[in-house]
Design a protein around this motif. Structure first.
Motif, PDB file in Angstrom:
ATOM      1  N   GLU A  79      34.849  47.750  38.747  1.00  0.00           N
ATOM      2  CA  GLU A  79      33.777  47.816  39.522  1.00  0.00           C
ATOM      3  C   GLU A  79      32.666  46.716  39.186  1.00  0.00           C
ATOM      4  OE1 GLU A  79      32.919  50.392  41.159  1.00  0.00           O
ATOM      5  OE2 GLU A  79      34.815  51.829  40.671  1.00  0.00           O
ATOM      6  N   VAL A  82      34.000  44.523  42.569  1.00  0.00           N
ATOM      7  CA  VAL A  82      34.487  44.731  43.551  1.00  0.00           C
ATOM      8  C   VAL A  82      32.319  44.497  44.365  1.00  0.00           C
ATOM      9  CG1 VAL A  82      33.534  46.489  44.279  1.00  0.00           C
ATOM     10  CG2 VAL A  82      35.951  47.027  43.833  1.00  0.00           C
ATOM     11  N   ILE A  86      31.330  41.521  47.286  1.00  0.00           N
ATOM     12  CA  ILE A  86      30.180  42.008  47.852  1.00  0.00           C
ATOM     13  C   ILE A  86      29.202  40.700  47.603  1.00  0.00           C
ATOM     14  CG2 ILE A  86      28.639  44.593  48.091  1.00  0.00           C
ATOM     15  CD1 ILE A  86      30.694  46.400  47.394  1.00  0.00           C
ATOM     16  N   VAL A 106      38.238  45.915  48.338  1.00  0.00           N
ATOM     17  CA  VAL A 106      37.822  46.971  48.578  1.00  0.00           C
ATOM     18  C   VAL A 106      38.658  47.630  48.336  1.00  0.00           C
ATOM     19  CG1 VAL A 106      35.776  48.741  48.810  1.00  0.00           C
ATOM     20  CG2 VAL A 106      35.029  45.878  48.909  1.00  0.00           C
ATOM     21  N   ARG A 109      41.284  47.299  45.517  1.00  0.00           N
ATOM     22  CA  ARG A 109      40.729  47.923  43.951  1.00  0.00           C
ATOM     23  C   ARG A 109      40.388  49.222  44.377  1.00  0.00           C
ATOM     24  NH1 ARG A 109      37.090  42.618  42.871  1.00  0.00           N
ATOM     25  NH2 ARG A 109      39.242  41.071  42.777  1.00  0.00           N
ATOM     26  N   THR A 110      39.963  50.093  45.352  1.00  0.00           N
ATOM     27  CA  THR A 110      39.498  51.272  45.128  1.00  0.00           C
ATOM     28  C   THR A 110      41.064  52.233  45.240  1.00  0.00           C
ATOM     29  OG1 THR A 110      38.262  51.112  46.916  1.00  0.00           O
ATOM     30  CG2 THR A 110      38.630  53.275  46.871  1.00  0.00           C
TER      31      THR A 110
END
Length: 142
Positions: A79, A82, A86, A106, A109-110
């Protein structure tokens, strides 16, 4: 020799560079925080493994707890990473290419986070809601 007006224009031109450096610094700090989170949770989870193993007397329950703790630490670290991506992409250089790369990062990683969550909990996230009675039906409360 520069006039006051020229000096003000030079300072104004330098401000975006200062803001960009600050945003780079924030992104780097969050990224370092994510890596530290991964390392620290691995160390703490490993320490807890040995404590649990000693307390339980058997390895299997301690190992299960270790995997859960390690997985949660990885999720938290992901988290942070990420967030750093961003900040680094959107705030610094929001080109379509960079946004596409960010979207791909993303997405990966999600998927990793989702896989880890399933691994930790042993079930799909929406299955836990079904076991607990699921979302409340609005018509049942009327």
């Amino acid at each position: 020799m520069t006039t006051d007006k020229e000096q003000g224009m030079i300072q104004a031109a330098g401000k975006p560079e200062i803001v960009e450096r600050a945003v780079h610094g924030v992104a780097l700090a969050v990224e370092i925080g994510g890596v530290l989170m991964l390392v620290l949770t691995a160390i703490v989870a490993t320490g807890l493994l040995f404590l649990d193993w000693r307390r339980e007397g058997t390895f299997a329950p301690a190992y299960k707890a270790y995997r859960r703790n390690l997985g949660r630490g990885i999720l938290l670290g992901l988290e942070f990473l990420v967030i750093a991506d961003i900040i680094g992409t959107v705030a610094i250089e929001p080109t379509f290419r960079n946004l596409g790369v960010l979207g791909l990062i993303v997405l990966i990683r999600t998927f990793l986070s989702f896989s880890l969550e399933v691994e930790i909990e042993g079930k799909l996230p929406w299955k836990s809601a079904e076991r607990e009675g699921g979302p409340r039906d609005a018509s049942a409360t009327v």
